[in-house]
Design an enzyme around this catalytic site. Structure first.
Site, PDB file in Angstrom:
ATOM      1  N   HIS A 162      -7.919   9.579  -1.471  1.00 46.54           N
ATOM      2  CA  HIS A 162      -7.204   9.595  -0.189  1.00 46.54           C
ATOM      3  C   HIS A 162      -8.014  10.239   0.939  1.00 46.54           C
ATOM      4  O   HIS A 162      -7.956   9.772   2.079  1.00 46.54           O
ATOM      5  CB  HIS A 162      -5.865  10.312  -0.356  1.00 46.54           C
ATOM      6  CG  HIS A 162      -4.804   9.821   0.570  1.00 46.54           C
ATOM      7  ND1 HIS A 162      -3.477   9.768   0.230  1.00 46.54           N
ATOM      8  CD2 HIS A 162      -4.871   9.336   1.840  1.00 46.54           C
ATOM      9  CE1 HIS A 162      -2.776   9.291   1.245  1.00 46.54           C
ATOM     10  NE2 HIS A 162      -3.593   9.023   2.241  1.00 46.54           N
ATOM     11  N   ILE A 175      -2.920  -2.816   7.214  1.00 49.73           N
ATOM     12  CA  ILE A 175      -1.650  -2.551   6.519  1.00 49.73           C
ATOM     13  C   ILE A 175      -0.612  -2.010   7.509  1.00 49.73           C
ATOM     14  O   ILE A 175      -0.258  -0.834   7.477  1.00 49.73           O
ATOM     15  CB  ILE A 175      -1.836  -1.582   5.332  1.00 49.73           C
ATOM     16  CG1 ILE A 175      -2.691  -0.373   5.744  1.00 49.73           C
ATOM     17  CG2 ILE A 175      -2.457  -2.297   4.145  1.00 49.73           C
ATOM     18  CD1 ILE A 175      -2.675   0.762   4.707  1.00 49.73           C
ATOM     19  N   TYR A 219       2.825  10.013  -0.531  1.00 54.07           N
ATOM     20  CA  TYR A 219       3.950   9.445   0.203  1.00 54.07           C
ATOM     21  C   TYR A 219       5.272   9.691  -0.526  1.00 54.07           C
ATOM     22  O   TYR A 219       6.335   9.541   0.063  1.00 54.07           O
ATOM     23  CB  TYR A 219       3.781   7.936   0.387  1.00 54.07           C
ATOM     24  CG  TYR A 219       2.558   7.496   1.148  1.00 54.07           C
ATOM     25  CD1 TYR A 219       1.767   8.392   1.862  1.00 54.07           C
ATOM     26  CD2 TYR A 219       2.184   6.153   1.161  1.00 54.07           C
ATOM     27  CE1 TYR A 219       0.644   7.967   2.553  1.00 54.07           C
ATOM     28  CE2 TYR A 219       1.069   5.717   1.853  1.00 54.07           C
ATOM     29  CZ  TYR A 219       0.297   6.633   2.534  1.00 54.07           C
ATOM     30  OH  TYR A 219      -0.821   6.204   3.212  1.00 54.07           O
ATOM     31  N   ASP A 237       0.838  -1.203   0.000  1.00 53.69           N
ATOM     32  CA  ASP A 237       0.000   0.000   0.000  1.00 53.69           C
ATOM     33  C   ASP A 237       0.872   1.251   0.000  1.00 53.69           C
ATOM     34  O   ASP A 237       1.641   1.482   0.929  1.00 53.69           O
ATOM     35  CB  ASP A 237      -0.904  -0.003   1.235  1.00 53.69           C
ATOM     36  CG  ASP A 237      -1.793   1.234   1.303  1.00 53.69           C
ATOM     37  OD1 ASP A 237      -2.963   1.136   0.888  1.00 53.69           O
ATOM     38  OD2 ASP A 237      -1.318   2.291   1.768  1.00 53.69           O
ATOM     39  N   LYS A 250      -3.072   5.813  -4.041  1.00 56.99           N
ATOM     40  CA  LYS A 250      -4.169   6.737  -3.729  1.00 56.99           C
ATOM     41  C   LYS A 250      -3.964   8.069  -4.425  1.00 56.99           C
ATOM     42  O   LYS A 250      -2.832   8.546  -4.571  1.00 56.99           O
ATOM     43  CB  LYS A 250      -4.249   6.971  -2.216  1.00 56.99           C
ATOM     44  CG  LYS A 250      -4.241   5.705  -1.386  1.00 56.99           C
ATOM     45  CD  LYS A 250      -4.189   6.019   0.098  1.00 56.99           C
ATOM     46  CE  LYS A 250      -3.822   4.792   0.902  1.00 56.99           C
ATOM     47  NZ  LYS A 250      -2.392   4.439   0.806  1.00 56.99           N
ATOM     48  N   LYS A 260       2.913  -1.044   9.155  1.00 57.90           N
ATOM     49  CA  LYS A 260       4.146  -0.549   8.553  1.00 57.90           C
ATOM     50  C   LYS A 260       5.294  -0.688   9.532  1.00 57.90           C
ATOM     51  O   LYS A 260       5.143  -0.424  10.725  1.00 57.90           O
ATOM     52  CB  LYS A 260       3.964   0.913   8.135  1.00 57.90           C
ATOM     53  CG  LYS A 260       5.239   1.611   7.671  1.00 57.90           C
ATOM     54  CD  LYS A 260       5.675   2.678   8.653  1.00 57.90           C
ATOM     55  CE  LYS A 260       6.970   3.331   8.203  1.00 57.90           C
ATOM     56  NZ  LYS A 260       7.389   4.420   9.109  1.00 57.90           N
ATOM     57  N   SER A 261       6.430  -1.129   9.037  1.00 55.45           N
ATOM     58  CA  SER A 261       7.655  -1.138   9.812  1.00 55.45           C
ATOM     59  C   SER A 261       8.808  -1.082   8.826  1.00 55.45           C
ATOM     60  O   SER A 261       8.667  -1.490   7.663  1.00 55.45           O
ATOM     61  CB  SER A 261       7.772  -2.398  10.675  1.00 55.45           C
ATOM     62  OG  SER A 261       9.003  -2.405  11.366  1.00 55.45           O
ATOM     63  N   VAL A 262       9.948  -0.569   9.262  1.00 49.19           N
ATOM     64  CA  VAL A 262      11.149  -0.603   8.414  1.00 49.19           C
ATOM     65  C   VAL A 262      12.167  -1.578   8.993  1.00 49.19           C
ATOM     66  O   VAL A 262      13.266  -1.704   8.453  1.00 49.19           O
ATOM     67  CB  VAL A 262      11.771   0.805   8.268  1.00 49.19           C
ATOM     68  CG1 VAL A 262      10.806   1.738   7.556  1.00 49.19           C
ATOM     69  CG2 VAL A 262      12.176   1.381   9.622  1.00 49.19           C
ATOM     70  N   ASN A 279       4.996  -9.093  12.118  1.00 48.63           N
ATOM     71  CA  ASN A 279       3.635  -8.622  11.853  1.00 48.63           C
ATOM     72  C   ASN A 279       2.857  -9.539  10.916  1.00 48.63           C
ATOM     73  O   ASN A 279       1.625  -9.483  10.872  1.00 48.63           O
ATOM     74  CB  ASN A 279       3.674  -7.209  11.277  1.00 48.63           C
ATOM     75  CG  ASN A 279       4.076  -6.163  12.295  1.00 48.63           C
ATOM     76  OD1 ASN A 279       4.050  -6.407  13.500  1.00 48.63           O
ATOM     77  ND2 ASN A 279       4.463  -4.986  11.820  1.00 48.63           N
ATOM     78  N   LEU A 314      -1.890  -0.439  14.382  1.00 45.89           N
ATOM     79  CA  LEU A 314      -1.230  -0.643  15.669  1.00 45.89           C
ATOM     80  C   LEU A 314      -1.213   0.632  16.509  1.00 45.89           C
ATOM     81  O   LEU A 314      -0.538   0.693  17.542  1.00 45.89           O
ATOM     82  CB  LEU A 314       0.204  -1.147  15.458  1.00 45.89           C
ATOM     83  CG  LEU A 314       0.319  -2.474  14.699  1.00 45.89           C
ATOM     84  CD1 LEU A 314       1.770  -2.826  14.444  1.00 45.89           C
ATOM     85  CD2 LEU A 314      -0.376  -3.584  15.470  1.00 45.89           C
ATOM     86  N   ARG A 330      10.536  -6.986  12.615  1.00 45.54           N
ATOM     87  CA  ARG A 330       9.142  -6.615  12.891  1.00 45.54           C
ATOM     88  C   ARG A 330       8.273  -6.807  11.664  1.00 45.54           C
ATOM     89  O   ARG A 330       7.081  -7.131  11.788  1.00 45.54           O
ATOM     90  CB  ARG A 330       9.078  -5.180  13.387  1.00 45.54           C
ATOM     91  CG  ARG A 330       9.647  -5.014  14.787  1.00 45.54           C
ATOM     92  CD  ARG A 330       9.586  -3.590  15.268  1.00 45.54           C
ATOM     93  NE  ARG A 330      10.181  -3.457  16.589  1.00 45.54           N
ATOM     94  CZ  ARG A 330      10.487  -2.295  17.150  1.00 45.54           C
ATOM     95  NH1 ARG A 330      10.248  -1.163  16.497  1.00 45.54           N
ATOM     96  NH2 ARG A 330      11.024  -2.249  18.350  1.00 45.54           N
TER      97      ARG A 330
END
Length: 280
Positions: A112, A233, A51, A46, A76, A235-237, A245, A194, A241
């Site tokens: 959006h 959806i 972004y 996503d 979006k 998100k982590s970098v 998830n 989260l 993790r």
């Protein structure tokens, strides 16, 4: 292959229930981050025009070697406040997103924000329907739409969005919206599933359930979403993790657990109020 189950959208298209979000991932970091998600097993990615990481996301998709029909890509339209959106504007921006992503079609294209004070989301969705009819978007939907926005949209365009992507987590459970979605066959997709921070994941109820099931707090919250029927959806970098998830399919929350999490609803928003948001 992804272990995530799929949800069937109201046009028959199947969408993975658990996807990977790239909000706030810089474009130059997106190839590595999205690659880590794909290697972990995510197949739903996503992104969004605002972004500014569609190009980096597209590079990871192209380099992955994963067949296109196994990927589900969402982006979006950022319907900014600087102009009123016309059919031509929408088509131009859709083409720009396709080019940045390096794709010939989008799996899910979303408005959006409603920006109801600009009164142009009906025009936008009608143009989205045209794009879907051409096959360049497999499904179309909205994000951050409130009940009044959805009711008007459906009544005046006869187009029922496939998805409404909204802020949703145990502190903001959006029961009215989810009920409306269920009546119209709209999938509820959670952004910030989260809660965007440590407060929710450190909540005593969530921590207790994590200890009970031998799972992390994030896994407890994501499992809650899935059992409610939401798409999500996270998100982590961080590669560990990212994998964690997705590892939420080997356990089940019981009725008592779900009741305890339901009691956390305080109506607390972390993001903007959709009725007021009009940022360019």
């Amino acid at each position: 292959m992804s272990t995530a189950p799929s949800l069937t959208l109201n046009n028959g298209v199947r969408m993975p229930q658990l996807g990977f979000g790239v909000w706030q991932v810089p474009d130059e970091e997106a190839p590595a981050v999205v690659t880590a998600a794909l290697e972990a097993g995510y197949r739903s990615i996503d992104t969004a025009a605002v972004y500014r990481n569609e190009e980096g996301t597209g590079k990871a998709l192209a380099a992955s070697g994963i067949p296109r029909d196994e990927l589900f890509v969402t982006t979006k339209l950022w319907n900014s406040a600087s102009e009123t959106w016309t059919r031509e504007n929408v088509l131009r921006e859709f083409d720009a997103s396709l080019t940045r992503l390096g794709l010939d079609h989008i799996d899910l294209y979303l408005i959006h924000w409603p920006r109801a004070m600009r009164d142009d989301y009906l025009t936008i969705l009608r143009t989205f329907a045209e794009i879907a009819e051409s096959g360049r978007a497999r499904a179309i939907g909205v994000s951050n739409f409130q009940p009044a926005h959805l009711e008007r949209l459906i009544a005046e365009t006869s187009v029922v969005p496939a998805v409404n992507q909204i802020e949703l987590h145990p502190y903001l459970q959006q029961s009215e919206l989810r009920a409306l979605h269920a009546r119209h066959g709209i999938v509820t997709e959670a952004w910030s599933p989260l809660g965007q921070g440590r407060e929710l994941l450190g909540d005593p109820v969530v921590s207790r359930l994590a200890a009970k099931h031998g799972r992390t707090p994030a896994q407890i919250v994501l499992r809650w979403h899935l059992q409610l029927g939401n798409a999500a959806i996270p998100k982590s970098v961080t590669p560990s993790r990212i994998r964690e998830n997705l590892d939420v399919f080997g356990f089940q929350l019981d009725e008592e657990d779900m009741t305890a999490l339901a009691a956390l609803d305080s109506g607390t928003r972390l993001g903007p109020d959709p009725d007021e948001f009009d940022q360019s």
